[in-house]
Design a protein around this motif. Structure first.
Motif, PDB file in Angstrom:
ATOM      1  N   ASP A 157       0.772  -1.216   0.064  1.00  0.00           N
ATOM      2  CA  ASP A 157       0.063  -0.078  -0.083  1.00  0.00           C
ATOM      3  C   ASP A 157       0.758   1.256  -0.087  1.00  0.00           C
ATOM      4  O   ASP A 157       0.161   2.263  -0.478  1.00  0.00           O
ATOM      5  CB  ASP A 157      -1.100  -0.038   1.209  1.00  0.00           C
ATOM      6  CG  ASP A 157      -1.830  -1.107   1.048  1.00  0.00           C
ATOM      7  OD1 ASP A 157      -2.451  -1.377   0.019  1.00  0.00           O
ATOM      8  OD2 ASP A 157      -2.435  -1.333   2.234  1.00  0.00           O
ATOM      9  N   PHE A 158       1.937   1.268   0.421  1.00  0.00           N
ATOM     10  CA  PHE A 158       2.700   2.280   0.506  1.00  0.00           C
ATOM     11  C   PHE A 158       4.243   2.282   0.361  1.00  0.00           C
ATOM     12  O   PHE A 158       4.747   1.083   0.634  1.00  0.00           O
ATOM     13  CB  PHE A 158       2.702   3.192   1.877  1.00  0.00           C
ATOM     14  CG  PHE A 158       2.991   2.401   3.104  1.00  0.00           C
ATOM     15  CD1 PHE A 158       4.187   2.696   3.742  1.00  0.00           C
ATOM     16  CD2 PHE A 158       2.086   1.482   3.593  1.00  0.00           C
ATOM     17  CE1 PHE A 158       4.774   1.971   4.751  1.00  0.00           C
ATOM     18  CE2 PHE A 158       2.519   0.603   4.823  1.00  0.00           C
ATOM     19  CZ  PHE A 158       3.707   1.001   5.284  1.00  0.00           C
ATOM     20  N   GLU A 159       5.016   3.294   0.328  1.00  0.00           N
ATOM     21  CA  GLU A 159       6.480   3.285   0.092  1.00  0.00           C
ATOM     22  C   GLU A 159       7.035   4.347   1.175  1.00  0.00           C
ATOM     23  O   GLU A 159       6.565   5.491   1.370  1.00  0.00           O
ATOM     24  CB  GLU A 159       7.023   3.467  -1.298  1.00  0.00           C
ATOM     25  CG  GLU A 159       6.659   2.414  -2.076  1.00  0.00           C
ATOM     26  CD  GLU A 159       7.023   2.905  -3.476  1.00  0.00           C
ATOM     27  OE1 GLU A 159       8.231   2.777  -3.759  1.00  0.00           O
ATOM     28  OE2 GLU A 159       6.121   3.417  -4.443  1.00  0.00           O
ATOM     29  N   VAL A 160       8.159   4.142   1.956  1.00  0.00           N
ATOM     30  CA  VAL A 160       8.590   5.317   2.504  1.00  0.00           C
ATOM     31  C   VAL A 160      10.358   4.967   2.552  1.00  0.00           C
ATOM     32  O   VAL A 160      10.715   3.875   2.614  1.00  0.00           O
ATOM     33  CB  VAL A 160       8.159   5.021   4.086  1.00  0.00           C
ATOM     34  CG1 VAL A 160       8.382   3.712   4.874  1.00  0.00           C
ATOM     35  CG2 VAL A 160       8.677   6.373   4.835  1.00  0.00           C
ATOM     36  N   LEU A 212       2.061   6.569  -1.605  1.00  0.00           N
ATOM     37  CA  LEU A 212       0.706   6.041  -0.952  1.00  0.00           C
ATOM     38  C   LEU A 212       0.079   5.536  -2.452  1.00  0.00           C
ATOM     39  O   LEU A 212      -0.428   6.305  -3.225  1.00  0.00           O
ATOM     40  CB  LEU A 212      -0.157   6.735  -0.301  1.00  0.00           C
ATOM     41  CG  LEU A 212      -1.353   6.146   0.378  1.00  0.00           C
ATOM     42  CD1 LEU A 212      -1.097   5.128   1.190  1.00  0.00           C
ATOM     43  CD2 LEU A 212      -1.991   7.140   1.202  1.00  0.00           C
ATOM     44  N   GLN A 213      -0.127   4.370  -2.441  1.00  0.00           N
ATOM     45  CA  GLN A 213      -0.983   3.540  -3.697  1.00  0.00           C
ATOM     46  C   GLN A 213      -2.060   2.949  -3.541  1.00  0.00           C
ATOM     47  O   GLN A 213      -2.506   2.197  -4.239  1.00  0.00           O
ATOM     48  CB  GLN A 213      -0.011   2.872  -4.645  1.00  0.00           C
ATOM     49  CG  GLN A 213       0.845   1.621  -3.876  1.00  0.00           C
ATOM     50  CD  GLN A 213       2.177   2.059  -3.311  1.00  0.00           C
ATOM     51  OE1 GLN A 213       2.552   3.366  -3.613  1.00  0.00           O
ATOM     52  NE2 GLN A 213       3.031   1.015  -3.070  1.00  0.00           N
ATOM     53  N   ILE A 214      -2.944   3.183  -2.397  1.00  0.00           N
ATOM     54  CA  ILE A 214      -4.145   2.573  -2.025  1.00  0.00           C
ATOM     55  C   ILE A 214      -5.363   2.719  -3.059  1.00  0.00           C
ATOM     56  O   ILE A 214      -6.149   1.997  -3.132  1.00  0.00           O
ATOM     57  CB  ILE A 214      -4.736   2.725  -0.415  1.00  0.00           C
ATOM     58  CG1 ILE A 214      -4.857   4.141  -0.195  1.00  0.00           C
ATOM     59  CG2 ILE A 214      -3.651   2.374   0.521  1.00  0.00           C
ATOM     60  CD1 ILE A 214      -5.424   4.585   1.066  1.00  0.00           C
ATOM     61  N   GLU A 215      -5.328   3.916  -3.585  1.00  0.00           N
ATOM     62  CA  GLU A 215      -6.413   4.344  -4.487  1.00  0.00           C
ATOM     63  C   GLU A 215      -5.850   3.750  -5.882  1.00  0.00           C
ATOM     64  O   GLU A 215      -7.038   3.424  -6.897  1.00  0.00           O
ATOM     65  CB  GLU A 215      -6.668   5.743  -4.700  1.00  0.00           C
ATOM     66  CG  GLU A 215      -7.289   6.286  -3.429  1.00  0.00           C
ATOM     67  CD  GLU A 215      -7.552   7.915  -3.566  1.00  0.00           C
ATOM     68  OE1 GLU A 215      -7.179   8.396  -4.626  1.00  0.00           O
ATOM     69  OE2 GLU A 215      -8.189   8.335  -2.665  1.00  0.00           O
ATOM     70  N   ASP A 216      -4.755   3.792  -6.211  1.00  0.00           N
ATOM     71  CA  ASP A 216      -4.158   3.421  -7.644  1.00  0.00           C
ATOM     72  C   ASP A 216      -2.777   2.817  -7.672  1.00  0.00           C
ATOM     73  O   ASP A 216      -1.872   3.733  -7.161  1.00  0.00           O
ATOM     74  CB  ASP A 216      -4.123   4.848  -8.581  1.00  0.00           C
ATOM     75  CG  ASP A 216      -4.063   4.501 -10.048  1.00  0.00           C
ATOM     76  OD1 ASP A 216      -3.658   3.500 -10.243  1.00  0.00           O
ATOM     77  OD2 ASP A 216      -4.018   5.426 -10.899  1.00  0.00           O
ATOM     78  N   ARG A 217      -2.819   1.609  -8.067  1.00  0.00           N
ATOM     79  CA  ARG A 217      -1.301   0.804  -8.112  1.00  0.00           C
ATOM     80  C   ARG A 217      -0.302   1.604  -8.870  1.00  0.00           C
ATOM     81  O   ARG A 217       0.951   1.759  -8.706  1.00  0.00           O
ATOM     82  CB  ARG A 217      -1.339  -0.407  -8.547  1.00  0.00           C
ATOM     83  CG  ARG A 217      -2.417  -1.351  -7.393  1.00  0.00           C
ATOM     84  CD  ARG A 217      -1.940  -1.262  -6.175  1.00  0.00           C
ATOM     85  NE  ARG A 217      -2.842  -1.789  -5.003  1.00  0.00           N
ATOM     86  CZ  ARG A 217      -2.659  -1.875  -3.758  1.00  0.00           C
ATOM     87  NH1 ARG A 217      -1.743  -1.207  -3.393  1.00  0.00           N
ATOM     88  NH2 ARG A 217      -3.695  -2.322  -2.781  1.00  0.00           N
ATOM     89  N   PRO A 232      -4.908  14.115  -2.476  1.00  0.00           N
ATOM     90  CA  PRO A 232      -5.521  13.770  -3.521  1.00  0.00           C
ATOM     91  C   PRO A 232      -4.768  12.888  -4.658  1.00  0.00           C
ATOM     92  O   PRO A 232      -3.542  13.188  -5.058  1.00  0.00           O
ATOM     93  CB  PRO A 232      -5.875  15.227  -4.079  1.00  0.00           C
ATOM     94  CG  PRO A 232      -5.864  16.223  -2.960  1.00  0.00           C
ATOM     95  CD  PRO A 232      -4.668  15.490  -2.098  1.00  0.00           C
ATOM     96  N   THR A 233      -5.562  11.985  -5.156  1.00  0.00           N
ATOM     97  CA  THR A 233      -5.094  11.053  -6.067  1.00  0.00           C
ATOM     98  C   THR A 233      -4.513   9.886  -5.690  1.00  0.00           C
ATOM     99  O   THR A 233      -4.308   8.879  -6.254  1.00  0.00           O
ATOM    100  CB  THR A 233      -4.489  11.606  -7.405  1.00  0.00           C
ATOM    101  OG1 THR A 233      -3.091  11.890  -7.146  1.00  0.00           O
ATOM    102  CG2 THR A 233      -5.034  12.899  -8.007  1.00  0.00           C
ATOM    103  N   PHE A 234      -3.692   9.977  -4.276  1.00  0.00           N
ATOM    104  CA  PHE A 234      -2.999   8.946  -3.815  1.00  0.00           C
ATOM    105  C   PHE A 234      -3.801   8.324  -2.628  1.00  0.00           C
ATOM    106  O   PHE A 234      -3.713   6.899  -2.508  1.00  0.00           O
ATOM    107  CB  PHE A 234      -1.880   9.734  -2.994  1.00  0.00           C
ATOM    108  CG  PHE A 234      -0.732  10.007  -4.218  1.00  0.00           C
ATOM    109  CD1 PHE A 234       0.389   9.370  -4.421  1.00  0.00           C
ATOM    110  CD2 PHE A 234      -0.897  11.398  -4.539  1.00  0.00           C
ATOM    111  CE1 PHE A 234       1.122   9.942  -5.376  1.00  0.00           C
ATOM    112  CE2 PHE A 234       0.204  11.776  -5.463  1.00  0.00           C
ATOM    113  CZ  PHE A 234       1.086  10.932  -5.883  1.00  0.00           C
ATOM    114  N   GLY A 235      -4.649   9.053  -1.733  1.00  0.00           N
ATOM    115  CA  GLY A 235      -5.028   8.529  -0.825  1.00  0.00           C
ATOM    116  C   GLY A 235      -5.006   9.281   0.564  1.00  0.00           C
ATOM    117  O   GLY A 235      -4.740  10.490   0.663  1.00  0.00           O
TER     118      GLY A 235
END
Length: 802
Positions: A196-199, A213-218, A344-347
Motif C-alpha cells: 500500500d505504501f513506500e517510505v 501511497l498507492q491505496i487508490e491506484d497501483r 488527492p489522487t493518492f489516498g
C-alpha cells in the motif's frame, strides 16, 4: 550601524543560485482574543505577525509603518490596505515586553512612512502584531503584515555560521524484515515498500526521503509526494530556539550529534541537538507506520519552531489537507489527533497518537510548493505563537495507517460511482487548518462563494472520525465568514477611499454563504451556536435584502453592471465572465438559500424572520422567470445588464441551478433542459468524463474581462470543461424526471473522478480541459468540482435513517 532588521537574510548554501530565501524575518498567523480596550473585533480571530528571529542581540531604534497590499480578494484589482492597530513585543528579561501598542491609526499618504520611536532596548526577538487593518478590520491580511513594516535597529552580533552535521551510522541490517515489507539501501537512504505504501529514511540526518501511497491506484507506486529539492531538507525534526540561530532547519543548519541504526523494519535515530535529546524509532509494518518518539531535556526551552518530526509535502504532486479537531490557541494549524492527512489522487493516512502529549500541526507555504505536517511531543503552544518545551521526559507513539472512507452508496450503485466517491469523498473537504476554513484546495485561497457546495458535499458524510463530524468544517468556514474573515470575493473591497462588502460585487458570495448557513442551521447548529451568532446572522440577512435595489425580489450589483464592452469581472462564481446587475446564477442560489434559511430559522423558533424570508422567496420566484427567460433560445440567459439587455450563451449551471432549486415548473424545466441537451448535441459536446462546459456558445470578448479575451470556445471559463458547478445541471435533470439522461451524464462525470483525470497537483491545470482534452486550468484541483458528490449520493446513496 542601523538597518532594517526585517530585510536581513540568513546564510545561503554555498552551491550557486539555489535561492532558498532563508530569512531572519517571517510571517506567521496566530489565534487571538481581544486585548483590553480592543473593541469591535470578534471574540476569536486569526491575525498575522511579522517576526524577527534573531541569532543574537540587537539594539532597537524605530518602527516604520506604510500602506501595502491587502488581502487579494479579487482577480480584477489589488487594494492597498493600511495598519490601524498594532502591537510590538520584544523579548526582554525572560518575558515578552510590550514596546508599543496603537489603535485607530490613520491610513497615511501612499508611499509615505510614518515613524514611531521604540524604547532603545537590546533584545533577541521581536514580534510585530498586525491587529487591525483599514479594510478588513480585525481579520488582518498576510500581505499587509509582510509589506507594511520597517524595523530599524543595530545588530550587535554577526549571523551564526553554517553548521550541518551528519549522524554516525550504527548497525545497518535489513535482515528479519516483517512479512509483506521489502527494503533496499540506495543513495544514502533505506527504502521500504509494502503493498500500500513506500517510505524512505535518510541515513545522514533524520527525515523521510520518499513517501508514496498507492491505496487508490497501483499506478502511483514509485511516485514521491515529498518536497525534496536539494539543498532544502524540509523533513524530520525541527528546532529553532528563541534568541539564537536555528539548530535543526531545512538548510544550512543541522547541528546535531548522534547515531542512526536500521534493524529490519525499524529505523532508529538517537541524537542531541540544542539541549534536547531525541530518540525517534520508526517501525515499518505492512499495515502502516509507527513512530515511538521520546524527547528529554534538562531545562525548559522556548522555541520559534519545533517538531519531533516534520513531513514536507509537495503540492504540485498533491495539494494535501488535514482533517482534525482544531486547537484554537497559539500559532494556527494545530490539530488534536486522530486526524486524516489526505493526498488527492493518492489516498489518505489516519494519524493517531497514544497520548495527548502527541499532537500535530499543518501549515501551507504556497509560494514554496510546500505543505507541512508536524508531529509534536510534549510541546505547549503560547499565546504569542511560540512553543514551550518543558523539561523532563516526554513520550508519544504515533501511528500512520492508510485509510479509506466509509461506504456511503447502496450496494446497487454502479461500480464507477463507488470508485468515484471513494477517491473524492475526503478530497472534497478542502480544509486549511492554518486559516480555519475550507478553501479552493489545501494550498489555495479561501472562497466562501463555494459555501453552498460545501454544505451539499458535507450533508451525507456524517462523522469522519469518532467525535469529528464533517459539519465541523462547514461551521469553521461559516464562523470566519460571519465575523468578517476575508476570502476570495469576500470581505471588504476599497473604492473611492471607502470600503464596501465584497458581497455587493460578487452577489453569489453572499447567496452561497447564506445557502450554506441555511443548511447548517437546519441540520447541524446547536441552540448555543445560534444564540451566539444570531445578531450577525440577522445583520447578514439585512444586508442581503438591501441588495434588492429595485424591489423585485432579485438582488442586483451597482458595482458590476454587466454591460458589454466594460471588461468587468463577474457577480458570480464564473469570475472572468462579465455577469452583472441582475445575475441569474446568484439569484438562483439565493432562492435556495432563502428556503433553507426559512426552515433553519423555524427550527430555532425565529418565526417572524422565517416568515419574512419565505415571503421574499415567493417574490423572487414570481419575478425570476420573466427577468431571465430568453424567448429566442427557449432557456434562461446568464444575466440582464444595467442596460436591460439579456446576455445568453447557453449556460448549463445557470439553467440547472434555477430548475433544481424550483424556480421554474417541472414541465417548463424539462422543456428547457431538453433544448439545452439538443444544443449540446448540435455543438458536439465531448464526453462528460472531462466535465461539462459552463456555456455551450462562445462568449465574445465584449462580455469577458480583459484577462480572458482573445481565446476560443473551450478555453477555461469560456466553455472549458470542468466538474465545477456541474452538480446543478445534473440535479435539474433528476428533478424534471429526465433520469436516463441524468444517469448517463452522471456516470461519465464519475468516470473522470474514478480515474483521477480531472483533479491533481497544483498548477497541473487538469481542473479545466479544452474539448480535445488538453488541460487549460490553473490550480489542478478546485473545491467546486466535488459538488458532483451531491448528485452521486442523492442518486445512489444509502437510505438515511429517520
Amino acid at each position: 550601524m542601523s538597518q532594517d532588521l526585517l530585510s536581513l537574510a540568513d546564510l545561503e548554501p554555498p552551491m550557486g543560485d539555489l535561492f532558498t530565501n532563508r530569512r531572519l524575518d517571517a510571517g506567521r498567523s496566530v489565534w487571538t482574543r481581544p486585548l483590553p480596550g480592543e473593541t469591535g473585533v470578534p471574540k476569536k480571530r486569526i491575525i498575522h505577525q511579522r517576526v524577527i528571529r534573531l541569532h543574537g542581540p540587537v539594539r532597537l531604534g524605530r518602527l516604520g509603518v506604510r500602506r501595502g497590499p491587502g488581502y487579494h480578494k479579487c482577480g480584477s484589482r489589488q487594494d492597498l490596505d493600511w495598519v490601524t492597530g498594532l502591537r510590538v513585543l520584544a523579548w526582554s528579561g525572560g518575558r515578552w515586553r510590550v514596546l508599543l501598542q496603537r489603535d485607530a491609526l490613520q491610513p497615511g499618504v501612499p508611499g509615505a512612512v510614518a515613524w514611531m520611536r521604540l524604547p532603545r532596548i537590546t533584545t533577541t526577538a521581536v514580534i510585530i502584531e498586525l491587529r487591525r487593518s483599514g479594510i478588513d478590520g480585525g481579520w488582518t491580511p498576510w500581505n499587509l503584515a509582510m509589506s507594511a513594516f520597517i524595523l530599524e535597529g543595530e545588530p550587535l552580533t554577526p549571523l551564526a555560521p553554517r553548521s550541518e552535521r551528519l549522524l554516525e551510522p550504527g548497525v545497518i541490517s535489513l535482515r528479519n524484515l516483517p512479512v509483506g515489507v521489502r527494503a533496499e539501501l540506495v543513495n544514502g537512504e533505506v527504502r521500504y515498500r509494502t503493498r500500500d505504501f513506500e517510505v524512505g529514511f535518510a541515513l545522514g540526518r533524520p527525515g523521510f526521503t520518499h513517501w508514496g501511497l498507492q491505496i487508490e491506484d497501483r499506478a502511483q507506486a514509485g511516485r514521491n509526494v515529498l518536497a525534496t529539492r536539494p539543498p532544502l531538507f524540509s523533513q524530520g525534526p525541527q528546532l529553532h530556539p528563541l534568541g539564537c540561530a536555528p539548530v535543526l532547519a531545512p538548510a544550512v543548519r543541522c547541528d546535531l550529534s548522534g547515531t542512526v541504526a536500521v534493524n529490519g523494519g525499524t529505523v532508529t535515530y538517537e541524537f542531541q541537538a540544542g539541549g534536547q535529546h531525541y530518540r525517534l524509532a520508526w517501525e515499518v509494518r505492512p499495515t502502516g507506520l509507527r513512530l515511538k518518539a521520546q524527547r528529554v531535556a534538562k531545562q525548559a526551552m522556548l522555541a520559534w519552531h519545533s517538531a519531533a518530526w516534520m513531513i514536507g509535502l509537495r503540492n504540485s504532486a498533491a495539494p494535501s489537507h488535514v482533517l482534525g479537531r482544531l486547537l484554537e490557541t497559539g500559532e494556527t494549524g494545530a490539530v488534536a489527533l486522530p486526524a486524516l492527512l489526505t493526498l488527492p489522487t493518492f489516498g489518505s493516512w489516519k494519524v493517531e497518537s497514544d497520548s495527548p502529549k502527541g499532537w500535530a500541526r499543518s501549515d501551507c507555504f504556497r509560494a514554496h510548493d510546500l505543505n507541512t505536517l508536524e508531529l509534536k511531543v510534549g510541546e505547549e503552544r503560547t499565546p504569542e505563537g511560540l512553543y514551550r518545551l518543558p523539561a523532563g521526559t516526554h513520550r508519544a507513539m504515533f501511528t500512520f495507517t492508510p485509510q479509506r472512507p466509509a461506504e456511503l452508496l447502496a450496494e446497487s450503485a454502479p461500480a464507477v460511482a463507488r470508485r468515484a466517491l471513494a477517491r473524492t469523498q475526503w478530497v472534497a473537504l478542502t480544509f486549511r487548518t492554518d486559516t480555519a476554513t475550507l478553501s479552493n484546495n489545501g494550498a489555495s485561497m479561501h472562497c466562501p462563494i463555494c459555501m453552498d457546495t460545501w454544505a451539499a458535499v458535507i450533508a451525507p458524510q456524517g462523522n469522519l472520525l469518532p467525535d469529528l463530524p464533517a459539519a465541523e468544517f462547514l461551521r469553521h468556514s461559516l464562523e470566519r465568514w460571519l465575523t468578517g474573515g476575508p476570502g476570495y470575493a469576500a470581505g471588504r473591497l476599497l473604492q473611492d477611499g471607502s470600503s464596501h462588502d465584497a458581497d455587493d460585487e460578487y452577489l453569489q458570495t453572499g447567496a452561497s454563504a447564506l445557502r450554506g448557513l441555511g443548511s447548517y442551521l437546519r441540520h447541524h447548529a446547536t441552540p448555543a451556536w445560534f444564540r451566539e451568532f444570531r445578531p450577525v446572522i440577522l445583520e447578514k440577512l439585512r444586508a442581503a435584502r438591501d441588495r434588492d435595489l429595485d424591489g423585485d425580489g432579485l438582488i442586483e450589483s451597482l458595482h458590476r453592471t454587466g454591460v458589454s464592452g466594460t471588461s468587468q469581472w463577474s457577480t458570480c462564481w464564473f469570475d472572468v465572465i462579465s455577469f452583472g446587475w441582475k445575475d441569474a446564477f446568484a439569484n438562483a442560489i439565493l432562492y435556495g438559500a432563502l428556503l433553507e434559511l426559512t426552515a433553519g430559522l423555524r427550527r430555532f423558533n425565529e418565526l417572524e424572520q422565517a416568515e419574512k424570508l419565505s415571503g421574499w422567496a415567493g417574490w423572487l420566484r414570481a419575478n425570476y422567470r420573466d427577468t431571465f427567460y430568453n424567448k429566442a433560445t427557449g432557456w434562461l440567459a446568464g444575466w440582464r445588464c444595467r442596460e436591460d439587455k439579456l446576455h445568453d450563451y447557453a449556460f448549463l449551471p445557470v439553467n440547472g441551478a434555477a430548475i433544481a432549486e424550483g424556480l421554474l415548473s417541472p414541465d417548463e424545466g424539462r422543456a428547457i433542459l431538453q433544448r439545452l441537451l439538443a444544443e449540446a448535441r448540435r455543438v458536439g459536446l465531448p464526453d462528460p468524463a472531462g466535465g461539462l462546459p459552463g456555456n455551450l456558445r462562445h462568449i465574445p470578448d465584449h462580455d469577458l474581462s480583459d484577462i480572458i479575451q482573445g481565446y476560443p470556445l473551450g478555453y477555461y471559463q469560456n466553455g472549458g470543461r470542468t466538474h465545477s458547478q456541474t452538480r446543478h445541471f445534473v440535479m435539474a435533470l433528476y428533478r424534471c424526471g429526465l433520469n436516463r439522461e441524468a444517469d448517463r451524464m452522471l456516470k461519465r462525470l464519475c468516470a473522470g473522478f474514478a480515474a483521477a483525470k480531472v483533479f491533481g497537483g497544483n498548477q497541473s491545470g487538469v481542473d479545466w480541459r479544452y474539448w480535445d482534452d488538453r488541460p487549460c486550468g490553473y490550480e489542478g484541483l478546485l473545491t467546486d468540482q466535488f459538488g458532483v458528490l451531491e448528485a452521486i449520493c442523492w442518486r445512489w446513496g444509502r437510505p438515511r435513517e429517520g
